[in-house]
Design an enzyme around this catalytic site. Sequence first.
Site, short mmCIF file in Angstrom:
data_model
loop_
_atom_site.label_atom_id
_atom_site.label_comp_id
_atom_site.label_asym_id
_atom_site.label_seq_id
_atom_site.Cartn_x
_atom_site.Cartn_y
_atom_site.Cartn_z
N SER A 1 4.42 -8.66 -7.26
CA SER A 1 5.53 -7.71 -7.20
C SER A 1 6.25 -7.81 -5.86
O SER A 1 5.76 -8.44 -4.91
CB SER A 1 5.01 -6.28 -7.39
OG SER A 1 4.24 -5.89 -6.25
N LYS A 2 7.39 -7.16 -5.78
CA LYS A 2 8.17 -7.12 -4.54
C LYS A 2 7.33 -6.47 -3.43
O LYS A 2 7.40 -6.89 -2.28
CB LYS A 2 9.46 -6.34 -4.76
CG LYS A 2 10.31 -6.19 -3.50
CD LYS A 2 11.57 -5.39 -3.78
CE LYS A 2 12.41 -5.24 -2.53
NZ LYS A 2 11.75 -4.49 -1.45
N ARG A 3 6.54 -5.49 -3.79
CA ARG A 3 5.71 -4.80 -2.80
C ARG A 3 4.74 -5.77 -2.12
O ARG A 3 4.49 -5.69 -0.93
CB ARG A 3 4.93 -3.68 -3.49
CG ARG A 3 4.22 -2.73 -2.54
CD ARG A 3 3.60 -1.57 -3.31
NE ARG A 3 4.61 -0.83 -4.04
CZ ARG A 3 4.32 0.07 -4.98
NH1 ARG A 3 3.06 0.29 -5.33
NH2 ARG A 3 5.29 0.73 -5.60
#
Length: 505
Positions: free
Chosen positions: A261-263
Amino acid sequence: MSTDVRVRFAPSPTGPLHIGGLRTALFNYLFAKKHNGTFILRIEDTDQNRYVEGAENYIVDALNWCEIPFDEGPGKEGNYGPYRQSERKHMYSAYAEELVDKGAAYYAFDTTKELAQARTTAEAKKETFIYNHNNRLTFTNSLTLKADEVQKRILQGDAYTIRFKPELKTLDMFDEIRKGIEIDTSLLDDKVLFKSDGMPTYHLANVVDDHLMKISHVIRGEEWLPSMALHVLLYESFDWERPKFAHLPLILKPTGKGKLSKRDGDKMGFSVFPLEWKDPTSGEISTGFKEDGFLPEAMVNILAFLGWNPGSDQEIFSVQELITAFSLEKVNSSGAKYDPEKAKWFQQQWFVHQDNAVAGAAFAKALQEKNISYGSEDYVSIVTGMVKERAVFTEDLFKLAGFFFEAPKTYDEKNAKKAWNEATNEIMSNVIKVIKATEDDSAAGLSAAIKGWITSEDMSFGKVMMPLRIALVGSLMGPDVFEIASMVGKNETVNRIETAMQKLG
Protein backbone atom coordinates in the site's frame (compact mmCIF):
# COMPACT_ATOMS: atom_id res chain seq x y z
CA MET A 1 -16.04 -15.42 -29.75
CA SER A 2 -13.28 -14.50 -32.18
CA THR A 3 -10.07 -16.51 -32.12
CA ASP A 4 -8.17 -13.22 -32.17
CA VAL A 5 -6.47 -12.31 -28.88
CA ARG A 6 -8.09 -9.21 -27.42
CA VAL A 7 -7.31 -8.19 -23.85
CA ARG A 8 -8.23 -5.16 -21.81
CA PHE A 9 -6.89 -3.15 -18.90
CA ALA A 10 -9.94 -1.71 -17.16
CA PRO A 11 -9.01 0.62 -14.29
CA SER A 12 -11.38 2.88 -12.38
CA PRO A 13 -10.37 6.58 -12.38
CA THR A 14 -10.65 6.90 -8.60
CA GLY A 15 -7.10 8.04 -7.92
CA PRO A 16 -3.48 7.44 -9.00
CA LEU A 17 -2.59 4.15 -10.65
CA HIS A 18 -0.82 1.84 -8.17
CA ILE A 19 2.08 -0.26 -9.46
CA GLY A 20 -0.18 -3.29 -8.97
CA GLY A 21 -2.53 -1.91 -11.60
CA LEU A 22 0.37 -0.98 -13.85
CA ARG A 23 1.69 -4.56 -13.54
CA THR A 24 -1.74 -5.81 -14.66
CA ALA A 25 -1.59 -3.48 -17.66
CA LEU A 26 1.92 -4.69 -18.53
CA PHE A 27 0.98 -8.38 -18.41
CA ASN A 28 -2.05 -7.73 -20.62
CA TYR A 29 0.15 -5.80 -23.05
CA LEU A 30 2.82 -8.53 -23.17
CA PHE A 31 0.23 -11.25 -23.70
CA ALA A 32 -1.46 -9.31 -26.50
CA LYS A 33 1.77 -8.55 -28.33
CA LYS A 34 3.05 -12.12 -27.88
CA HIS A 35 -0.03 -13.34 -29.77
CA ASN A 36 -0.26 -10.45 -32.27
CA GLY A 37 -3.39 -9.35 -30.47
CA THR A 38 -5.00 -6.09 -29.35
CA PHE A 39 -4.45 -4.30 -26.03
CA ILE A 40 -7.46 -2.22 -25.00
CA LEU A 41 -7.81 0.48 -22.33
CA ARG A 42 -11.33 0.73 -20.92
CA ILE A 43 -12.12 3.30 -18.25
CA GLU A 44 -14.61 1.82 -15.79
CA ASP A 45 -16.18 4.97 -14.37
CA THR A 46 -19.68 3.73 -13.52
CA ASP A 47 -19.17 4.81 -9.88
CA GLN A 48 -19.37 8.56 -10.44
CA ASN A 49 -19.27 9.25 -6.69
CA ARG A 50 -15.66 8.04 -6.54
CA TYR A 51 -14.51 9.65 -9.79
CA VAL A 52 -11.36 11.76 -9.32
CA GLU A 53 -10.47 14.55 -11.71
CA GLY A 54 -7.23 13.89 -13.57
CA ALA A 55 -7.07 10.18 -12.77
CA GLU A 56 -7.84 9.06 -16.34
CA ASN A 57 -5.08 11.25 -17.80
CA TYR A 58 -2.73 9.90 -15.14
CA ILE A 59 -3.47 6.32 -16.24
CA VAL A 60 -2.75 7.14 -19.89
CA ASP A 61 0.42 9.08 -19.00
CA ALA A 62 1.69 6.15 -16.91
CA LEU A 63 1.15 3.66 -19.75
CA ASN A 64 2.87 5.96 -22.23
CA TRP A 65 5.81 6.59 -19.89
CA CYS A 66 6.38 2.84 -19.58
CA GLU A 67 6.09 2.56 -23.37
CA ILE A 68 3.21 0.08 -23.18
CA PRO A 69 0.61 2.07 -25.18
CA PHE A 70 -2.88 0.76 -25.75
CA ASP A 71 -4.21 -0.03 -29.25
CA GLU A 72 -7.83 0.92 -28.57
CA GLY A 73 -9.23 3.19 -25.91
CA PRO A 74 -10.18 6.80 -25.17
CA GLY A 75 -8.65 8.93 -27.91
CA LYS A 76 -7.79 5.83 -29.96
CA GLU A 77 -11.25 4.81 -31.04
CA GLY A 78 -11.56 1.36 -32.57
CA ASN A 79 -14.67 -0.50 -33.69
CA TYR A 80 -15.86 -1.33 -30.17
CA GLY A 81 -16.14 2.06 -28.45
CA PRO A 82 -16.87 4.18 -26.66
CA TYR A 83 -14.24 3.09 -24.16
CA ARG A 84 -15.54 4.89 -21.08
CA GLN A 85 -18.33 3.03 -19.33
CA SER A 86 -20.09 6.27 -18.45
CA GLU A 87 -20.51 6.84 -22.21
CA ARG A 88 -22.00 3.34 -22.63
CA LYS A 89 -24.59 3.55 -19.84
CA HIS A 90 -27.51 3.67 -22.25
CA MET A 91 -26.95 0.05 -23.26
CA TYR A 92 -26.76 -1.76 -19.92
CA SER A 93 -30.40 -1.58 -18.83
CA ALA A 94 -31.50 -3.73 -21.77
CA TYR A 95 -29.14 -6.50 -20.70
CA ALA A 96 -30.34 -6.28 -17.10
CA GLU A 97 -33.95 -6.54 -18.31
CA GLU A 98 -33.00 -9.51 -20.49
CA LEU A 99 -31.82 -11.37 -17.39
CA VAL A 100 -35.08 -10.54 -15.61
CA ASP A 101 -37.05 -11.90 -18.57
CA LYS A 102 -34.99 -15.10 -18.45
CA GLY A 103 -35.62 -15.55 -14.74
CA ALA A 104 -31.92 -15.07 -13.97
CA ALA A 105 -32.51 -11.74 -12.20
CA TYR A 106 -35.30 -9.90 -10.41
CA TYR A 107 -36.44 -6.43 -9.32
CA ALA A 108 -35.77 -5.60 -5.68
CA PHE A 109 -37.63 -2.73 -4.01
CA ASP A 110 -36.00 -3.04 -0.60
CA THR A 111 -35.21 0.30 1.00
CA THR A 112 -31.91 1.17 2.61
CA LYS A 113 -33.66 1.16 5.97
CA GLU A 114 -35.11 -2.35 5.45
CA LEU A 115 -31.72 -3.74 4.44
CA ALA A 116 -30.04 -2.07 7.42
CA GLN A 117 -32.62 -3.62 9.73
CA ALA A 118 -32.05 -7.07 8.22
CA ARG A 119 -28.30 -6.61 8.72
CA THR A 120 -28.79 -5.56 12.36
CA THR A 121 -31.00 -8.57 13.02
CA ALA A 122 -28.40 -10.92 11.57
CA GLU A 123 -25.61 -9.34 13.61
CA ALA A 124 -27.68 -9.71 16.77
CA LYS A 125 -27.75 -13.45 16.06
CA LYS A 126 -23.98 -13.31 15.41
CA GLU A 127 -24.61 -14.15 11.76
CA THR A 128 -23.25 -12.55 8.58
CA PHE A 129 -26.02 -10.94 6.56
CA ILE A 130 -26.22 -12.19 3.00
CA TYR A 131 -29.07 -11.55 0.57
CA ASN A 132 -29.49 -14.83 -1.32
CA HIS A 133 -31.66 -17.90 -1.90
CA ASN A 134 -32.04 -18.45 1.85
CA ASN A 135 -33.92 -15.21 2.50
CA ARG A 136 -34.76 -13.54 -0.82
CA LEU A 137 -38.43 -14.52 -0.45
CA THR A 138 -38.66 -12.52 2.80
CA PHE A 139 -37.88 -9.23 1.03
CA THR A 140 -39.87 -6.88 -1.19
CA ASN A 141 -39.00 -7.95 -4.70
CA SER A 142 -40.53 -9.26 -7.91
CA LEU A 143 -40.26 -12.81 -6.54
CA THR A 144 -42.66 -12.00 -3.70
CA LEU A 145 -44.87 -9.38 -5.36
CA LYS A 146 -47.50 -10.01 -8.00
CA ALA A 147 -46.61 -8.98 -11.56
CA ASP A 148 -49.11 -6.10 -11.68
CA GLU A 149 -47.78 -4.75 -8.37
CA VAL A 150 -44.24 -4.85 -9.74
CA GLN A 151 -45.26 -2.93 -12.87
CA LYS A 152 -47.21 -0.42 -10.81
CA ARG A 153 -44.20 0.29 -8.60
CA ILE A 154 -41.92 0.71 -11.61
CA LEU A 155 -44.35 3.00 -13.43
CA GLN A 156 -44.87 5.23 -10.41
CA GLY A 157 -41.12 5.66 -10.07
CA ASP A 158 -40.36 3.60 -6.99
CA ALA A 159 -36.63 3.08 -6.49
CA TYR A 160 -35.45 -0.41 -7.30
CA THR A 161 -32.38 -2.44 -8.12
CA ILE A 162 -32.00 -5.52 -10.30
CA ARG A 163 -30.41 -8.43 -8.47
CA PHE A 164 -28.86 -11.55 -9.97
CA LYS A 165 -30.41 -14.93 -9.12
CA PRO A 166 -27.60 -17.51 -9.31
CA GLU A 167 -28.47 -21.01 -10.45
CA LEU A 168 -27.82 -23.39 -7.54
CA LYS A 169 -25.20 -25.90 -8.57
CA THR A 170 -21.55 -26.84 -8.36
CA LEU A 171 -19.78 -24.55 -10.81
CA ASP A 172 -16.61 -25.78 -12.47
CA MET A 173 -14.26 -23.02 -13.64
CA PHE A 174 -10.71 -22.81 -14.99
CA ASP A 175 -8.12 -20.14 -14.34
CA GLU A 176 -5.05 -20.02 -16.61
CA ILE A 177 -2.82 -19.48 -13.57
CA ARG A 178 -4.65 -21.28 -10.75
CA LYS A 179 -6.10 -24.09 -12.91
CA GLY A 180 -9.34 -25.83 -11.89
CA ILE A 181 -11.66 -24.11 -9.41
CA GLU A 182 -14.93 -25.52 -8.04
CA ILE A 183 -17.58 -23.31 -6.39
CA ASP A 184 -20.86 -24.14 -4.64
CA THR A 185 -23.09 -21.34 -5.96
CA SER A 186 -25.44 -21.63 -2.97
CA LEU A 187 -22.77 -19.68 -1.08
CA LEU A 188 -23.09 -16.67 -3.42
CA ASP A 189 -25.23 -13.64 -2.69
CA ASP A 190 -27.73 -12.08 -5.08
CA LYS A 191 -25.49 -9.30 -6.37
CA VAL A 192 -27.00 -6.01 -7.48
CA LEU A 193 -26.48 -5.69 -11.24
CA PHE A 194 -28.35 -2.48 -11.88
CA LYS A 195 -28.70 0.41 -9.43
CA SER A 196 -31.59 2.74 -8.72
CA ASP A 197 -29.62 5.66 -10.21
CA GLY A 198 -29.84 4.03 -13.65
CA MET A 199 -26.23 2.89 -13.68
CA PRO A 200 -24.99 -0.69 -13.84
CA THR A 201 -22.73 -2.09 -11.16
CA TYR A 202 -19.21 -3.16 -12.05
CA HIS A 203 -20.25 -6.80 -12.49
CA LEU A 204 -22.89 -6.28 -15.18
CA ALA A 205 -21.02 -3.57 -17.08
CA ASN A 206 -17.79 -5.59 -16.96
CA VAL A 207 -19.31 -8.73 -18.45
CA VAL A 208 -21.39 -6.91 -21.05
CA ASP A 209 -18.45 -4.79 -22.18
CA ASP A 210 -16.07 -7.75 -22.34
CA HIS A 211 -18.58 -9.59 -24.52
CA LEU A 212 -19.29 -6.64 -26.83
CA MET A 213 -15.60 -5.83 -27.16
CA LYS A 214 -14.86 -9.49 -27.97
CA ILE A 215 -12.37 -9.87 -25.13
CA SER A 216 -10.70 -13.25 -25.44
CA HIS A 217 -8.75 -13.27 -22.16
CA VAL A 218 -9.55 -11.51 -18.90
CA ILE A 219 -6.19 -10.96 -17.17
CA ARG A 220 -6.71 -9.11 -13.91
CA GLY A 221 -5.63 -8.94 -10.25
CA GLU A 222 -6.24 -11.62 -7.66
CA GLU A 223 -8.69 -9.35 -5.83
CA TRP A 224 -11.23 -10.13 -8.57
CA LEU A 225 -10.98 -13.89 -8.09
CA PRO A 226 -14.03 -13.98 -5.74
CA SER A 227 -16.07 -12.35 -8.54
CA MET A 228 -15.14 -14.97 -11.13
CA ALA A 229 -18.06 -17.29 -10.27
CA LEU A 230 -20.60 -14.48 -10.66
CA HIS A 231 -19.09 -13.42 -13.98
CA VAL A 232 -19.06 -17.00 -15.31
CA LEU A 233 -22.71 -17.41 -14.26
CA LEU A 234 -23.59 -14.18 -16.05
CA TYR A 235 -21.97 -15.47 -19.24
CA GLU A 236 -23.98 -18.67 -18.92
CA SER A 237 -27.21 -16.75 -18.27
CA PHE A 238 -26.69 -14.69 -21.43
CA ASP A 239 -25.73 -17.83 -23.39
CA TRP A 240 -22.43 -16.19 -24.29
CA GLU A 241 -19.09 -17.93 -24.68
CA ARG A 242 -16.96 -16.96 -21.72
CA PRO A 243 -13.40 -15.60 -22.14
CA LYS A 244 -10.43 -17.32 -20.54
CA PHE A 245 -9.62 -15.99 -17.09
CA ALA A 246 -6.24 -15.40 -15.45
CA HIS A 247 -5.92 -13.84 -11.99
CA LEU A 248 -2.50 -12.34 -11.24
CA PRO A 249 -0.94 -12.68 -7.77
CA LEU A 250 -1.04 -9.84 -5.26
CA ILE A 251 1.97 -7.56 -4.86
CA LEU A 252 2.96 -7.89 -1.22
CA LYS A 253 4.70 -5.60 1.26
CA PRO A 254 8.51 -5.96 1.51
CA THR A 255 7.92 -8.07 4.62
CA GLY A 256 5.80 -10.46 2.55
CA LYS A 257 2.82 -9.95 4.86
CA GLY A 258 -0.19 -8.21 3.33
CA LYS A 259 -0.88 -6.25 0.18
CA LEU A 260 1.51 -3.42 -0.73
CA SER A 261 0.00 0.00 0.00
CA LYS A 262 0.93 3.68 -0.19
CA ARG A 263 1.39 3.63 3.58
CA ASP A 264 4.16 1.04 3.22
CA GLY A 265 5.94 3.26 0.72
CA ASP A 266 5.58 6.33 2.94
CA LYS A 267 6.92 4.40 5.93
CA MET A 268 9.90 2.86 4.13
CA GLY A 269 10.70 5.72 1.74
CA PHE A 270 9.76 4.37 -1.68
CA SER A 271 7.05 5.08 -4.25
CA VAL A 272 4.11 2.87 -5.09
CA PHE A 273 2.93 5.04 -7.99
CA PRO A 274 4.59 5.28 -11.42
CA LEU A 275 4.26 9.07 -11.66
CA GLU A 276 3.90 11.90 -9.20
CA TRP A 277 0.30 12.47 -8.14
CA LYS A 278 -1.25 15.60 -6.64
CA ASP A 279 -4.55 14.92 -4.94
CA PRO A 280 -7.02 17.46 -6.39
CA THR A 281 -8.95 17.62 -3.10
CA SER A 282 -6.31 17.66 -0.38
CA GLY A 283 -3.39 18.94 -2.45
CA GLU A 284 -1.24 16.14 -1.04
CA ILE A 285 1.62 15.18 -3.38
CA SER A 286 2.72 11.56 -3.71
CA THR A 287 6.04 10.98 -5.41
CA GLY A 288 6.37 8.59 -8.34
CA PHE A 289 9.03 6.24 -9.70
CA LYS A 290 9.69 8.64 -12.57
CA GLU A 291 10.33 11.59 -10.26
CA ASP A 292 12.47 9.37 -8.02
CA GLY A 293 14.75 8.92 -11.03
CA PHE A 294 13.74 5.49 -12.30
CA LEU A 295 13.97 4.82 -16.02
CA PRO A 296 10.85 3.46 -17.78
CA GLU A 297 12.83 0.41 -18.93
CA ALA A 298 13.72 -0.34 -15.30
CA MET A 299 10.10 0.17 -14.23
CA VAL A 300 8.92 -2.41 -16.77
CA ASN A 301 11.63 -4.85 -15.68
CA ILE A 302 10.66 -4.40 -12.02
CA LEU A 303 6.98 -5.03 -12.74
CA ALA A 304 7.64 -8.05 -14.95
CA PHE A 305 9.36 -9.91 -12.12
CA LEU A 306 6.51 -9.27 -9.68
CA GLY A 307 4.80 -12.62 -10.16
CA TRP A 308 6.42 -13.84 -13.38
CA ASN A 309 9.54 -15.94 -13.82
CA PRO A 310 11.17 -16.59 -17.21
CA GLY A 311 12.45 -19.99 -16.09
CA SER A 312 16.06 -18.93 -16.77
CA ASP A 313 18.82 -16.92 -15.08
CA GLN A 314 18.17 -13.87 -17.27
CA GLU A 315 16.83 -10.91 -15.31
CA ILE A 316 17.37 -7.92 -17.59
CA PHE A 317 14.73 -7.81 -20.30
CA SER A 318 13.73 -5.15 -22.81
CA VAL A 319 10.03 -4.91 -23.62
CA GLN A 320 10.60 -6.82 -26.85
CA GLU A 321 12.45 -9.57 -24.99
CA LEU A 322 9.62 -9.75 -22.47
CA ILE A 323 7.08 -10.12 -25.26
CA THR A 324 9.04 -13.08 -26.64
CA ALA A 325 9.51 -14.75 -23.25
CA PHE A 326 6.15 -14.03 -21.59
CA SER A 327 3.48 -16.64 -20.99
CA LEU A 328 0.70 -17.03 -18.43
CA GLU A 329 2.05 -20.50 -17.60
CA LYS A 330 5.11 -18.81 -16.04
CA VAL A 331 3.05 -16.52 -13.80
CA ASN A 332 3.02 -17.61 -10.16
CA SER A 333 -0.19 -18.04 -8.19
CA SER A 334 1.39 -16.98 -4.87
CA GLY A 335 1.91 -13.34 -3.88
CA ALA A 336 4.95 -11.44 -5.16
CA LYS A 337 6.96 -9.57 -2.53
CA TYR A 338 8.08 -6.07 -3.53
CA ASP A 339 11.76 -5.55 -2.74
CA PRO A 340 12.85 -1.86 -2.88
CA GLU A 341 16.54 -2.83 -3.05
CA LYS A 342 15.93 -5.21 -5.97
CA ALA A 343 14.05 -2.39 -7.69
CA LYS A 344 17.15 -0.19 -7.35
CA TRP A 345 19.26 -3.03 -8.72
CA PHE A 346 17.12 -3.16 -11.87
CA GLN A 347 17.42 0.63 -12.14
CA GLN A 348 21.22 0.46 -11.79
CA GLN A 349 21.46 -2.20 -14.50
CA TRP A 350 19.40 -0.10 -16.92
CA PHE A 351 21.22 3.10 -15.95
CA VAL A 352 24.56 1.58 -16.92
CA HIS A 353 22.97 0.12 -20.06
CA GLN A 354 22.02 3.63 -21.28
CA ASP A 355 23.93 5.29 -24.06
CA ASN A 356 26.33 7.87 -22.60
CA ALA A 357 24.74 10.63 -24.67
CA VAL A 358 21.27 9.85 -23.33
CA ALA A 359 22.40 9.64 -19.70
CA GLY A 360 24.58 12.70 -20.28
CA ALA A 361 21.66 14.75 -21.59
CA ALA A 362 19.73 14.02 -18.38
CA PHE A 363 22.83 14.92 -16.34
CA ALA A 364 23.26 18.17 -18.30
CA LYS A 365 19.67 19.09 -17.50
CA ALA A 366 20.30 18.41 -13.80
CA LEU A 367 23.43 20.59 -13.90
CA GLN A 368 21.47 23.35 -15.58
CA GLU A 369 18.87 23.20 -12.81
CA LYS A 370 21.71 23.67 -10.30
CA ASN A 371 22.97 26.67 -12.33
CA ILE A 372 26.27 24.90 -12.96
CA SER A 373 28.09 25.58 -16.22
CA TYR A 374 28.98 22.35 -17.99
CA GLY A 375 30.60 23.44 -21.26
CA SER A 376 29.24 21.16 -23.96
CA GLU A 377 26.93 18.15 -23.93
CA ASP A 378 29.77 16.10 -25.43
CA TYR A 379 31.87 16.91 -22.37
CA VAL A 380 29.02 15.85 -20.05
CA SER A 381 28.57 12.62 -22.03
CA ILE A 382 32.25 11.72 -21.68
CA VAL A 383 32.15 12.44 -17.92
CA THR A 384 28.98 10.38 -17.59
CA GLY A 385 30.63 7.42 -19.28
CA MET A 386 33.49 7.60 -16.81
CA VAL A 387 31.34 7.32 -13.67
CA LYS A 388 27.91 5.93 -14.54
CA GLU A 389 28.72 2.34 -13.55
CA ARG A 390 28.71 3.48 -9.93
CA ALA A 391 25.44 5.40 -10.29
CA VAL A 392 21.85 4.29 -9.77
CA PHE A 393 20.07 7.54 -10.60
CA THR A 394 20.94 10.69 -12.54
CA GLU A 395 21.26 12.62 -9.27
CA ASP A 396 24.08 10.25 -8.25
CA LEU A 397 26.17 11.52 -11.16
CA PHE A 398 26.76 14.86 -9.47
CA LYS A 399 27.95 13.14 -6.29
CA LEU A 400 30.29 11.00 -8.38
CA ALA A 401 31.43 13.60 -10.90
CA GLY A 402 30.62 17.09 -9.64
CA PHE A 403 34.36 17.87 -9.46
CA PHE A 404 34.50 17.74 -13.27
CA PHE A 405 32.42 20.93 -13.29
CA GLU A 406 33.31 22.68 -10.04
CA ALA A 407 36.52 22.88 -8.04
CA PRO A 408 36.16 21.31 -4.58
CA LYS A 409 35.02 23.80 -1.95
CA THR A 410 35.90 21.52 0.93
CA TYR A 411 38.28 18.61 1.46
CA ASP A 412 37.69 15.26 3.10
CA GLU A 413 39.26 15.99 6.49
CA LYS A 414 40.45 12.50 7.39
CA ASN A 415 42.06 11.78 3.99
CA ALA A 416 43.46 15.30 3.65
CA LYS A 417 45.37 14.89 6.93
CA LYS A 418 46.67 11.56 5.70
CA ALA A 419 47.70 12.93 2.28
CA TRP A 420 49.13 16.32 3.26
CA ASN A 421 52.16 16.88 5.46
CA GLU A 422 54.90 19.46 5.84
CA ALA A 423 56.69 18.35 2.66
CA THR A 424 53.58 18.15 0.46
CA ASN A 425 53.48 21.80 -0.64
CA GLU A 426 57.01 21.60 -2.00
CA ILE A 427 56.18 18.36 -3.82
CA MET A 428 53.02 19.90 -5.30
CA SER A 429 54.99 22.97 -6.43
CA ASN A 430 57.23 20.66 -8.43
CA VAL A 431 54.20 18.82 -9.82
CA ILE A 432 52.86 22.16 -11.05
CA LYS A 433 56.16 22.79 -12.86
CA VAL A 434 55.96 19.38 -14.51
CA ILE A 435 52.35 19.98 -15.64
CA LYS A 436 53.16 23.42 -17.07
CA ALA A 437 56.14 22.01 -18.94
CA THR A 438 54.13 19.14 -20.43
CA GLU A 439 52.94 19.83 -23.97
CA ASP A 440 50.78 16.70 -24.18
CA ASP A 441 47.81 17.45 -21.92
CA SER A 442 46.07 14.14 -22.59
CA ALA A 443 45.61 11.71 -19.70
CA ALA A 444 48.40 9.55 -21.12
CA GLY A 445 50.72 12.55 -21.58
CA LEU A 446 50.17 13.90 -18.05
CA SER A 447 50.54 10.41 -16.58
CA ALA A 448 53.83 9.80 -18.37
CA ALA A 449 55.25 13.18 -17.35
CA ILE A 450 54.27 13.06 -13.65
CA LYS A 451 55.08 9.37 -13.14
CA GLY A 452 58.40 9.90 -14.93
CA TRP A 453 59.24 12.76 -12.57
CA ILE A 454 58.25 10.67 -9.51
CA THR A 455 60.50 7.84 -10.66
CA SER A 456 63.39 10.20 -11.38
CA GLU A 457 63.10 11.64 -7.87
CA ASP A 458 62.98 8.11 -6.39
CA MET A 459 59.83 9.17 -4.57
CA SER A 460 56.88 7.09 -3.33
CA PHE A 461 53.86 7.38 -5.66
CA GLY A 462 51.52 7.85 -2.68
CA LYS A 463 53.23 11.11 -1.69
CA VAL A 464 52.17 12.59 -5.03
CA MET A 465 49.06 10.77 -6.15
CA MET A 466 47.07 11.11 -2.92
CA PRO A 467 47.48 14.89 -2.52
CA LEU A 468 46.98 15.38 -6.27
CA ARG A 469 43.63 13.58 -6.08
CA ILE A 470 42.65 15.50 -2.93
CA ALA A 471 43.43 18.76 -4.75
CA LEU A 472 41.42 17.88 -7.85
CA VAL A 473 38.48 16.06 -6.26
CA GLY A 474 38.37 17.01 -2.58
CA SER A 475 38.47 13.34 -1.59
CA LEU A 476 40.11 10.09 -2.66
CA MET A 477 37.20 9.07 -4.88
CA GLY A 478 36.77 9.28 -8.63
CA PRO A 479 38.19 7.77 -11.84
CA ASP A 480 41.86 7.87 -12.92
CA VAL A 481 43.39 11.08 -11.60
CA PHE A 482 45.12 11.84 -14.91
CA GLU A 483 41.79 11.46 -16.75
CA ILE A 484 40.38 14.07 -14.37
CA ALA A 485 43.33 16.40 -14.90
CA SER A 486 43.08 16.05 -18.67
CA MET A 487 39.32 16.67 -18.66
CA VAL A 488 39.39 19.82 -16.49
CA GLY A 489 42.50 21.07 -18.31
CA LYS A 490 46.05 22.04 -17.30
CA ASN A 491 45.15 25.55 -16.11
CA GLU A 492 42.30 24.35 -13.89
CA THR A 493 44.43 21.51 -12.56
CA VAL A 494 47.16 23.98 -11.57
CA ASN A 495 44.59 26.34 -9.98
CA ARG A 496 43.15 23.51 -7.88
CA ILE A 497 46.58 22.37 -6.70
CA GLU A 498 47.49 25.94 -5.70
CA THR A 499 44.20 26.36 -3.83
CA ALA A 500 44.76 23.10 -1.94
CA MET A 501 48.30 24.20 -1.05
CA GLN A 502 46.90 27.41 0.45
CA LYS A 503 44.16 25.65 2.42
CA LEU A 504 45.94 22.46 3.46
CA GLY A 505 49.66 23.26 3.44
